[in-house]
Write a protein that holds these residues in place. Structure first.
Motif, short mmCIF file in Angstrom:
data_model
loop_
_atom_site.label_atom_id
_atom_site.label_comp_id
_atom_site.label_asym_id
_atom_site.label_seq_id
_atom_site.Cartn_x
_atom_site.Cartn_y
_atom_site.Cartn_z
N THR A 105 -105.57 67.93 -13.20
CA THR A 105 -104.41 67.37 -12.76
C THR A 105 -103.40 66.88 -13.84
OG1 THR A 105 -105.77 67.19 -10.76
CG2 THR A 105 -103.21 66.20 -11.03
N PHE A 106 -104.04 66.32 -14.72
CA PHE A 106 -103.39 65.58 -15.77
C PHE A 106 -102.70 66.54 -16.74
CE2 PHE A 106 -103.15 64.37 -20.22
CZ PHE A 106 -102.39 62.90 -20.07
N TYR A 107 -103.36 67.57 -17.32
CA TYR A 107 -102.78 68.46 -17.97
C TYR A 107 -101.62 69.37 -17.35
CZ TYR A 107 -105.79 67.59 -22.06
OH TYR A 107 -106.35 67.19 -23.03
N TYR A 108 -101.79 69.74 -16.02
CA TYR A 108 -100.80 70.34 -15.36
C TYR A 108 -99.67 69.56 -15.35
CZ TYR A 108 -98.87 73.72 -12.22
OH TYR A 108 -98.10 74.70 -11.46
N ALA A 109 -99.72 68.38 -15.09
CA ALA A 109 -98.40 67.45 -15.00
C ALA A 109 -97.85 67.47 -16.36
CB ALA A 109 -98.98 65.89 -14.33
N MET A 110 -98.56 67.38 -17.29
CA MET A 110 -97.76 67.02 -18.47
C MET A 110 -97.34 68.26 -19.12
SD MET A 110 -98.25 63.63 -19.17
CE MET A 110 -98.02 63.28 -17.56
N LEU A 111 -97.80 69.49 -18.87
CA LEU A 111 -97.46 70.64 -19.81
C LEU A 111 -96.73 71.59 -18.86
CD1 LEU A 111 -100.81 71.28 -21.65
CD2 LEU A 111 -98.44 70.32 -22.58
N ILE A 112 -96.62 71.56 -17.64
CA ILE A 112 -96.36 72.99 -16.85
C ILE A 112 -94.93 72.97 -16.23
CG2 ILE A 112 -96.71 74.65 -14.96
CD1 ILE A 112 -98.87 74.49 -17.33
N GLU A 113 -94.04 73.77 -16.78
CA GLU A 113 -92.74 73.97 -16.27
C GLU A 113 -91.80 72.73 -16.16
OE1 GLU A 113 -93.65 75.70 -12.35
OE2 GLU A 113 -94.03 77.66 -13.09
N GLU A 114 -90.72 72.92 -15.17
CA GLU A 114 -90.05 71.50 -15.41
C GLU A 114 -90.44 70.44 -15.25
OE1 GLU A 114 -90.37 72.55 -10.82
OE2 GLU A 114 -90.29 73.57 -12.61
N ASN A 115 -91.62 69.97 -14.67
CA ASN A 115 -91.82 68.56 -14.90
C ASN A 115 -92.77 68.29 -16.19
OD1 ASN A 115 -91.25 68.73 -12.11
ND2 ASN A 115 -93.39 69.38 -11.45
N ARG A 116 -92.93 69.16 -16.98
CA ARG A 116 -93.74 68.98 -18.35
C ARG A 116 -92.99 67.73 -19.23
NH1 ARG A 116 -90.76 73.39 -18.61
NH2 ARG A 116 -89.27 73.73 -20.54
N ILE A 117 -94.05 67.00 -19.97
CA ILE A 117 -93.68 65.82 -20.69
C ILE A 117 -93.54 66.18 -22.07
CG2 ILE A 117 -94.01 63.40 -21.17
CD1 ILE A 117 -93.43 63.87 -18.20
N TYR A 118 -92.40 66.16 -22.66
CA TYR A 118 -92.26 66.98 -23.82
C TYR A 118 -93.07 66.24 -24.89
CZ TYR A 118 -88.88 70.01 -22.08
OH TYR A 118 -88.18 71.14 -21.30
N GLN A 119 -92.93 64.85 -24.97
CA GLN A 119 -93.78 63.94 -25.91
C GLN A 119 -95.33 64.34 -26.03
OE1 GLN A 119 -94.67 59.52 -25.09
NE2 GLN A 119 -93.05 59.88 -23.31
N PHE A 120 -95.71 64.66 -24.71
CA PHE A 120 -97.20 64.87 -24.71
C PHE A 120 -97.63 66.12 -25.38
CE2 PHE A 120 -100.82 67.32 -22.79
CZ PHE A 120 -101.79 66.09 -22.80
N ARG A 121 -96.78 67.45 -25.01
CA ARG A 121 -97.18 68.67 -25.98
C ARG A 121 -96.90 68.23 -27.40
NH1 ARG A 121 -94.96 74.69 -24.95
NH2 ARG A 121 -95.47 75.47 -26.75
N THR A 122 -95.94 67.57 -28.07
CA THR A 122 -95.91 67.41 -29.28
C THR A 122 -97.15 66.71 -29.98
OG1 THR A 122 -93.41 67.31 -29.10
CG2 THR A 122 -94.40 66.21 -31.23
N LYS A 123 -97.42 65.61 -29.23
CA LYS A 123 -98.65 65.08 -29.72
C LYS A 123 -100.07 65.90 -29.59
CE LYS A 123 -97.15 60.28 -28.51
NZ LYS A 123 -97.65 59.16 -27.78
N MET A 124 -100.10 66.74 -28.57
CA MET A 124 -101.25 67.48 -28.47
C MET A 124 -101.08 68.59 -29.58
SD MET A 124 -102.40 69.66 -25.11
CE MET A 124 -103.71 70.87 -25.30
N GLU A 125 -99.84 69.32 -29.86
CA GLU A 125 -100.08 70.08 -31.07
C GLU A 125 -100.33 69.56 -32.30
OE1 GLU A 125 -95.70 71.34 -30.87
OE2 GLU A 125 -96.19 73.02 -29.24
#
Length: 201
Positions: A105-125
């Motif tokens: 649920t956490f990862y879906y909320a952070m990464l998917i489509e229009e609801n994604r949190i850009y700062q999360f993806r950057t930190k994960m990358e």
């Protein structure tokens, strides 16, 4: 008595976070209010403020704690003098997908489509990039790269994250092991050879 209090606090925080992730999926981060979170978690607003200053504080706490767990898991992956080898790529992908499976649920909320949190993806990358770069030491490499290492890292991380997002978005259509294996084969042999197609000039 102290342990009981700690367990109550833990359960309350878990309820708040679960409600938060679900609401981000449903409405998007910007539309979620503290009252929404309190209602979904079945607590009052004052209880929310006992644990978090505001919505950005909740988001930052969630991101930092989960990514800290991910980083600890990824750091334990073996290091090679060739961080781009098939075994390293497969091991890192397996570790990441297993972590995602435990926090879907956490990862879906952070990464998917229009609801994604850009700062999360950057930190994960950055966690992935740091791991792939970890074992690279020019003093130990006999043959230098024929292309830019920076370009190669960007390519690998982009491909890595693309597979991760596809896997989450499509409700994990392949097992962790199969997704990791296919990813590493594509990267190592190229998409045509990995798919079993003839490669023609």
């Amino acid at each position: 008595m102290h342990k009981k209090t700690d367990l109550r606090i833990l359960r309350t925080k878990q309820s708040i976070r679960k409600a938060f992730y679900e609401l981000i999926q449903e409405k998007g981060y910007e539309a979620v209010t503290i009252q929404d979170i309190a209602d979904r978690a079945i607590i009052n607003r004052n209880t929310f403020y006992l644990h978090y200053q505001n919505k950005p504080d909740l988001l930052e706490t969630c991101i930092n704690e989960l990514l800290s767990e991910l980083k600890e898991a990824v750091v334990l992956c073996p290091v090679s003098t060739n961080p781009f080898s098939i075994s390293i790529l497969e091991t890192v992908m397996t570790t990441v997908l297993e972590h995602i499976s435990s926090h879907k649920t956490f990862y879906y909320a952070m990464l998917i489509e229009e609801n994604r949190i850009y700062q999360f993806r950057t930190k994960m990358e950055n966690i992935i990039k740091d791991k792939l770069n970890e074992g690279w030491n020019t003093d130990k490499v006999n043959v230098p790269l024929e292309i830019s290492k920076e370009l190669l890292l960007e390519y690998l991380v982009s491909a890595f994250m693309g597979i991760v997002i596809w896997w989450i978005k499509n409700d994990q259509p392949l097992s962790v092991e199969e997704a990791s294996s296919q990813f590493s084969r594509i990267i190592t042999y190229g998409h045509l050879k990995a798919a079993g197609s003839r490669v023609e000039d």
